[in-house]
Design an enzyme around this catalytic site. Structure first.
Site, PDB file in Angstrom:
ATOM      1  N   LYS A 108      16.575  25.408  25.679  1.00 16.30           N
ATOM      2  CA  LYS A 108      15.568  25.208  24.626  1.00 16.30           C
ATOM      3  C   LYS A 108      15.794  26.202  23.490  1.00 16.30           C
ATOM      4  O   LYS A 108      16.511  27.198  23.643  1.00 16.30           O
ATOM      5  CB  LYS A 108      14.172  25.366  25.226  1.00 16.30           C
ATOM      6  CG  LYS A 108      13.910  26.747  25.808  1.00 16.30           C
ATOM      7  CD  LYS A 108      12.653  26.756  26.678  1.00 16.30           C
ATOM      8  CE  LYS A 108      12.395  28.146  27.233  1.00 16.30           C
ATOM      9  NZ  LYS A 108      11.348  28.138  28.267  1.00 16.30           N
ATOM     10  N   TYR A 156      11.869  50.754   1.665  1.00  8.81           N
ATOM     11  CA  TYR A 156      10.485  50.463   1.271  1.00  8.81           C
ATOM     12  C   TYR A 156       9.501  51.412   1.951  1.00  8.81           C
ATOM     13  O   TYR A 156       9.657  51.746   3.121  1.00  8.81           O
ATOM     14  CB  TYR A 156      10.129  49.025   1.656  1.00  8.81           C
ATOM     15  CG  TYR A 156      10.883  47.988   0.854  1.00  8.81           C
ATOM     16  CD1 TYR A 156      10.735  47.915  -0.524  1.00  8.81           C
ATOM     17  CD2 TYR A 156      11.750  47.104   1.479  1.00  8.81           C
ATOM     18  CE1 TYR A 156      11.430  46.957  -1.261  1.00  8.81           C
ATOM     19  CE2 TYR A 156      12.437  46.147   0.758  1.00  8.81           C
ATOM     20  CZ  TYR A 156      12.277  46.079  -0.623  1.00  8.81           C
ATOM     21  OH  TYR A 156      12.964  45.146  -1.344  1.00  8.81           O
TER      22      TYR A 156
HETATM   23  C1  LIG Z   1      11.783  28.873  29.323  1.00 12.64           C
HETATM   24  C2  LIG Z   1      11.583  28.398  30.718  1.00 12.64           C
HETATM   25  C3  LIG Z   1      12.487  28.760  31.725  1.00 12.64           C
HETATM   26  C4  LIG Z   1      13.588  29.792  31.525  1.00 12.64           C
HETATM   27  O1  LIG Z   1      13.031  31.083  31.604  1.00 12.64           O
HETATM   28  P1  LIG Z   1      13.930  32.417  31.575  1.00 12.64           P
HETATM   29  O2  LIG Z   1      12.960  33.510  31.829  1.00 12.64           O
HETATM   30  O3  LIG Z   1      14.523  32.511  30.216  1.00 12.64           O
HETATM   31  O4  LIG Z   1      14.946  32.302  32.639  1.00 12.64           O
HETATM   32  C5  LIG Z   1      12.332  28.174  32.971  1.00 12.64           C
HETATM   33  N1  LIG Z   1      11.336  27.300  33.223  1.00 12.64           N
HETATM   34  C6  LIG Z   1      10.427  26.953  32.287  1.00 12.64           C
HETATM   35  C7  LIG Z   1       9.344  26.004  32.632  1.00 12.64           C
HETATM   36  C8  LIG Z   1      10.513  27.505  31.013  1.00 12.64           C
HETATM   37  O5  LIG Z   1       9.611  27.169  30.091  1.00 12.64           O
END
Ligand SMILES: *Cc1c(COP(=O)(O)O)cnc(C)c1O
Length: 370
Positions: free
Chosen positions: A43, A266
């Site tokens: 994702k 800044y």
């Molecule tokens: C994002 C996500 C993962 C992966 O999690 P990590 O901590 O990056 O390994 C696994 N399962 C679900 C449902 C997620 O939303």
């Protein structure tokens, strides 16, 4: 005869080198440590690493699914020519479901309404859609509440155009609260038993990175790692098992010597206390380098050594104190994070988490695949 381009092509100011063999290596770690089949979570543009390239690389390994957040990401994987099964990690909107059924992507169900709608859509095209049930064992974000699920199963089983092939859940505190997490594993096992046992579900999954590194799989046969594939362990004691995948780099654009008592950046929150050699580097929060590290002791890596960042991070540039150590020159490469400055270290200094640093790297940063 070569045609001279009308203008010189300027090299990128900031780029991310992505090491595909380290990614494959980390996948093997995930498989061995978890003792299960693997659903790489890709994702958010594969955590900023580039969805299409990462999906193409991992698709040549033996993986069960890709985990994505939405149908847009699923489409991009298919458009990249990758045919691995796709699992949608969150709830779906009704407008998205026709495409999901047509494409045979795998949703996880959180409600009877969703299930009934998928059933109708699958019936319309004369198919049986494979779905997973999500059970909420403590995350509080989606899924059927654990104690309700056994009663609901009877109704779900009347939906003839759904094939319930999986049971998934999610761990909110696997890197923080061992006792609670063990309770979730126990809850998952209980629900699984109440639903008819492990044999009833082809896929049983609970763990993301922290869960698979730190806990026994129990009845699960699938894990959903994200962060660890990208080289960062949420549990520091397992960090040495992983290889760095992304190195965020930039270059020194300018070197000047400022007198004592001269403000830098800044707000003038940093003022030199001695004649100071200052390297200006071509990366800033517009590239996703976190502005919140300003004043918190962030360092960068140049010519084999760490140097301190001084003053606030600006949109396109940061300033580094290079007074001491090896002679830094204009054009020198600068590692902002990577093998020498970990993302986890940077995240702490930015009061955030490694996941947010990765996903915050903006499109301006060219991804270079090694
Ligand atoms: C994002 C996500 C993962 C992966 O999690 P990590 O901590 O990056 O390994 C696994 N399962 C679900 C449902 C997620 O939303």
């Amino acid at each position: 005869m070569a045609v001279k381009p009308p203008v010189a092509v300027s090299p990128p100011r900031a780029w991310a080198e992505i090491n595909s063999s380290a990614l494959r290596y980390n996948l093997r770690v995930a498989r061995e440590a978890g003792g299960c089949a693997v659903m790489p979570v890709v994702k958010a543009g594969a955590y900023g690493h580039g969805l299409e390239e990462i999906a193409r690389t991992l698709a040549t390994e033996d993986i069960a699914f890709f985990g994505v957040a939405n149908v847009g990401e699923a489409r991009r994987i298919r458009n990249a020519g990758v045919n691995t099964r796709i699992y949608l990690l969150g709830a779906t909107w009704s407008e998205e479901r026709e495409e999901i059924v047509a494409q045979d992507w795998t949703p996880c169900l959180s409600s009877l309404e969703e299930a009934r709608h998928f059933n109708v859509l699958a019936a319309e095209i004369g198919t049986r859609l494979k779905v997973h049930l999500a059970v909420d064992t403590g995350m509080g974000r989606g899924g059927f509440v654990a104690k309700d699920l056994p009663q609901i199963l009877a109704e779900l089983l009347t939906l003839e155009h759904l094939e319930i092939e999986g049971l998934g859940s999610h761990l909110p505190s696997a890197d923080e609260d061992r006792e609670f997490t063990l309770g979730q594993f126990a809850c998952y096992e209980k629900v699984l038993a109440e639903l008819g046992g492990a044999d009833r579900f082809r896929w049983r999954h609970l763990s993301s990175s922290a869960g698979l590194l730190g806990y026994e799989a129990g009845s699960c046969n699938l894990t959903r790692p994200g962060l660890l594939l990208y080289g960062v362990s949420p549990l520091p004691e397992h960090q040495s098992k992983l290889k760095t995948v992304m190195t965020l780099k930039s270059r020194v654009t300018l070197i000047r010597t400022l007198p004592a008592g001269h403000g830098v950046s800044y707000g003038r929150s940093f003022v030199t206390t001695r004649p100071t050699r200052v390297a200006t580097v071509g990366i800033g929060y517009g590239d996703g380098y976190p502005r919140h590290v300003s004043g918190n002791g962030a360092e960068v890596f140049i010519r084999g050594q760490r140097f301190p960042l001084i003053g606030r991070v600006t949109m396109d540039q940061v300033m580094i104190d290079v007074t001491e150590g090896p002679e830094v020159a204009e054009g020198d490469e600068v590692e902002m994070f990577g093998p020498n400055i970990s993302v986890a270290e940077l995240a702490v200094k930015a009061s955030t988490i490694s996941w947010e640093i990765f996903t915050g790297i903006t499109p301006r940063v060219m991804r270079v695949y090694l």
